[in-house]
Design an enzyme around this catalytic site. Structure first.
Site, PDB file in Angstrom:
ATOM      1  N   TYR A   1     -31.118 -24.984  32.559  1.00 30.69           N
ATOM      2  CA  TYR A   1     -30.844 -26.492  31.668  1.00 30.69           C
ATOM      3  C   TYR A   1     -28.969 -26.511  31.306  1.00 30.69           C
ATOM      4  O   TYR A   1     -28.574 -27.205  31.388  1.00 30.69           O
ATOM      5  CB  TYR A   1     -31.273 -26.264  30.227  1.00 30.69           C
ATOM      6  CG  TYR A   1     -30.349 -26.723  28.809  1.00 30.69           C
ATOM      7  CD1 TYR A   1     -30.693 -28.157  28.604  1.00 30.69           C
ATOM      8  CD2 TYR A   1     -29.281 -26.055  27.760  1.00 30.69           C
ATOM      9  CE1 TYR A   1     -29.988 -28.997  28.315  1.00 30.69           C
ATOM     10  CE2 TYR A   1     -29.055 -26.827  27.776  1.00 30.69           C
ATOM     11  CZ  TYR A   1     -29.199 -28.017  27.091  1.00 30.69           C
ATOM     12  OH  TYR A   1     -28.452 -28.628  26.195  1.00 30.69           O
TER      13      TYR A   1
ATOM     14  N   ARG B   1     -23.229 -19.315  20.187  1.00 31.39           N
ATOM     15  CA  ARG B   1     -22.327 -18.980  18.424  1.00 31.39           C
ATOM     16  C   ARG B   1     -23.163 -19.872  17.888  1.00 31.39           C
ATOM     17  O   ARG B   1     -22.987 -19.934  16.598  1.00 31.39           O
ATOM     18  CB  ARG B   1     -20.815 -19.698  19.142  1.00 31.39           C
ATOM     19  CG  ARG B   1     -20.143 -19.628  18.010  1.00 31.39           C
ATOM     20  CD  ARG B   1     -19.031 -20.936  18.301  1.00 31.39           C
ATOM     21  NE  ARG B   1     -19.578 -22.264  19.009  1.00 31.39           N
ATOM     22  CZ  ARG B   1     -18.754 -23.101  20.180  1.00 31.39           C
ATOM     23  NH1 ARG B   1     -17.203 -22.615  19.800  1.00 31.39           N
ATOM     24  NH2 ARG B   1     -19.398 -23.949  19.748  1.00 31.39           N
TER      25      ARG B   1
ATOM     26  N   ARG C   1     -32.750 -27.786  16.566  1.00 28.22           N
ATOM     27  CA  ARG C   1     -32.740 -27.390  17.896  1.00 28.22           C
ATOM     28  C   ARG C   1     -32.878 -25.835  18.574  1.00 28.22           C
ATOM     29  O   ARG C   1     -32.198 -25.417  17.952  1.00 28.22           O
ATOM     30  CB  ARG C   1     -31.024 -28.228  18.455  1.00 28.22           C
ATOM     31  CG  ARG C   1     -30.984 -29.980  18.455  1.00 28.22           C
ATOM     32  CD  ARG C   1     -29.327 -29.639  19.214  1.00 28.22           C
ATOM     33  NE  ARG C   1     -28.585 -29.315  18.152  1.00 28.22           N
ATOM     34  CZ  ARG C   1     -27.870 -29.503  17.470  1.00 28.22           C
ATOM     35  NH1 ARG C   1     -27.399 -30.841  16.952  1.00 28.22           N
ATOM     36  NH2 ARG C   1     -27.168 -29.440  16.721  1.00 28.22           N
TER      37      ARG C   1
ATOM     38  N   PHE D   1      -5.994 -25.929  32.874  1.00 36.41           N
ATOM     39  CA  PHE D   1      -7.193 -27.393  32.586  1.00 36.41           C
ATOM     40  C   PHE D   1      -8.494 -25.920  32.580  1.00 36.41           C
ATOM     41  O   PHE D   1      -9.419 -25.919  31.457  1.00 36.41           O
ATOM     42  CB  PHE D   1      -6.906 -28.617  32.999  1.00 36.41           C
ATOM     43  CG  PHE D   1      -8.552 -29.178  32.399  1.00 36.41           C
ATOM     44  CD1 PHE D   1      -8.379 -30.377  32.375  1.00 36.41           C
ATOM     45  CD2 PHE D   1      -9.599 -28.845  33.360  1.00 36.41           C
ATOM     46  CE1 PHE D   1      -9.656 -30.871  31.464  1.00 36.41           C
ATOM     47  CE2 PHE D   1     -10.424 -29.727  33.350  1.00 36.41           C
ATOM     48  CZ  PHE D   1     -10.451 -30.750  32.889  1.00 36.41           C
TER      49      PHE D   1
END
Length: 290
Positions: free
Chosen positions: A44, A91, A101, A161
Site C-alpha cells: 500500500y 502518527r 480510516r 528537496f
C-alpha cells in the site's frame, strides 16, 4: 495540468504517465481490501508514496541533475517513500480512527487488540503503546536505505528537496515512540525544531548526524519489557553504524538568508505535497469503501 504536461519533454512525460498508471492500479486494488499483512502495508505504501519516490528519482536522472543510478535503483527510491508514508500512518492513528480510516496492518495490531479502535481505549493503553513501538521499529528499517540514497545525490536543490522530509520523519518517529499521546491527540514536532531541521539538513554528514541524534533519543526510551525491544535495538545499531563511521558530526554550513528562505520554502512545499498525496489517497480509498 494537461496543458503543462504536454509542454514537457517526452522523457518526462513517459515517467509521469508510467507512475500515474501504476498508482491508479494500486489505489484501485486497495479500494476493495484493507491493509492486512505487513507485506500488504509495504505494498500500500509503495502505491501511494514509494512510486512517488521512484518517479521523482527517474526525473532527477532524466534531467541529468543526478547520475543514472539514482533513477535506476528503485529499491532505494521506494524506501524513501515508504519511510515517509509509514511515519504519517503511525502518527495519524487517532485522526484516521475518528474519520473511519484504518491503515495500520492487521497482522500487527491484532496481536494487541481485537479491533484497531480498541487501542484508543484508556484500559488498553499499555498494549497500544507496544503496538505503536513495533510499527515504529518496522519503519526504522528503511533508514539505512534512506542514507544510502541521499549519499548518492550531487545537486544541492535535489538534496534539500529529498533530505528535509526524511529528517522531519525521523524526528516525528522519535516524538511518537513509546508515547501514549499518539492515542489521545496529535503528536507533532515543534515549529522551531522543524526550522532547525530545514536549515541543518544540507549535506549527507549533517543528515547522518540528525539521524543519529533521533535514533539515540528513541534508544533511550526503549522499555526493557517491550516485546519489540530487541528488534528496535538491532535496527538502531545498524543506523548508528551508518550514521557515524568514525568521523565527527558535520558542522552547519552557512548560507545567505535568501538561500535559506528558498530552501525552507522548498522543504515546506515538498512535505506538504507528500502529506496532501497521503491524505487524498486515504480519502479516495475511504470513499471507495463507502
Amino acid at each position: 495540468i494537461s496543458m503543462e504536461f504536454r509542454n514537457l519533454s517526452k522523457v518526462y512525460q513517459d515517467v509521469i504517465s508510467d507512475i500515474c498508471h501504476k498508482m491508479g492500479i494500486g489505489m484501485a486494488e486497495f479500494l476493495e481490501k484493507k491493509v492486512d499483512s505487513q507485506h500488504e502495508w509495504d505494498r500500500y505504501c509503495h502505491y501511494v508514496a514509494g512510486l512517488v519516490g521512484i518517479g521523482l528519482s527517474r526525473l532527477f536522472s532524466a534531467s541529468e541533475l543526478e547520475d543514472p543510478i539514482v533513477g535506476q535503483d528503485t529499491e532505494l527510491a521506494n524506501s524513501m517513500g515508504l519511510f515517509l508514508q509509514k511515519t504519517n500512518i503511525i502518527r495519524d492513528y487517532l485522526e484516521d480512527q475518528l474519520e473511519g480510516r484504518e491503515f495500520w496492518p492487521r497482522e500487527v495490531w491484532s496481536r494487541y487488540a481485537k479491533k484497531l479502535s480498541d487501542l484508543a481505549k484508556p484500559e488498553n493503553i499499555d498494549m497500544a503503546v507496544q503496538c505503536l513501538n513495533e510499527l515504529i521499529t518496522n519503519a526504522l528499517h528503511h533508514v539505512p536505505d534512506v542514507l544510502t540514497y541521499l549519499s548518492r545525490l550531487k545537486n544541492q536543490s535535489v538534496f534539500n528537496f529529498c533530505a528535509i522530509p526524511q529528517v522531519m520523519a525521523i524526528a516525528t518517529l522519535a516524538a511518537c515512540y513509546n508515547n501514549k499521546q499518539v492515542f489521545r491527540g496529535v503528536v507533532k514536532i515543534r515549529k522551531g525544531q522543524a526550522v532547525t531541521l530545514m536549515m541543518d539538513a544540507t549535506n549527507i554528514q549533517a543528515v547522518k548526524a540528525i539521524m543519529y541524534q533521533y535514533v539515540e533519543e528513541i534508544y533511550q526510551k526503549i522499555p526493557s519489557t517491550d516485546p519489540s525491544s530487541n528488534k528496535t535495538q538491532q535496527v538502531i545499531a545498524s543506523i548508528r553504524a551508518m550514521s557515524l563511521p568514525g568521523g565527527p558530526m558535520a558542522s552547519r554550513h552557512h548560507y545567505s538568508p535568501i538561500y535559506l528562505s528558498c530552501a525552507m520554502l522548498l522543504a515546506a512545499l515538498s512535505w506538504q505535497y507528500l502529506s496532501t498525496i497521503s491524505k487524498a489517497t486515504e480519502e479516495y480509498v475511504q470513499a471507495g469503501e463507502n
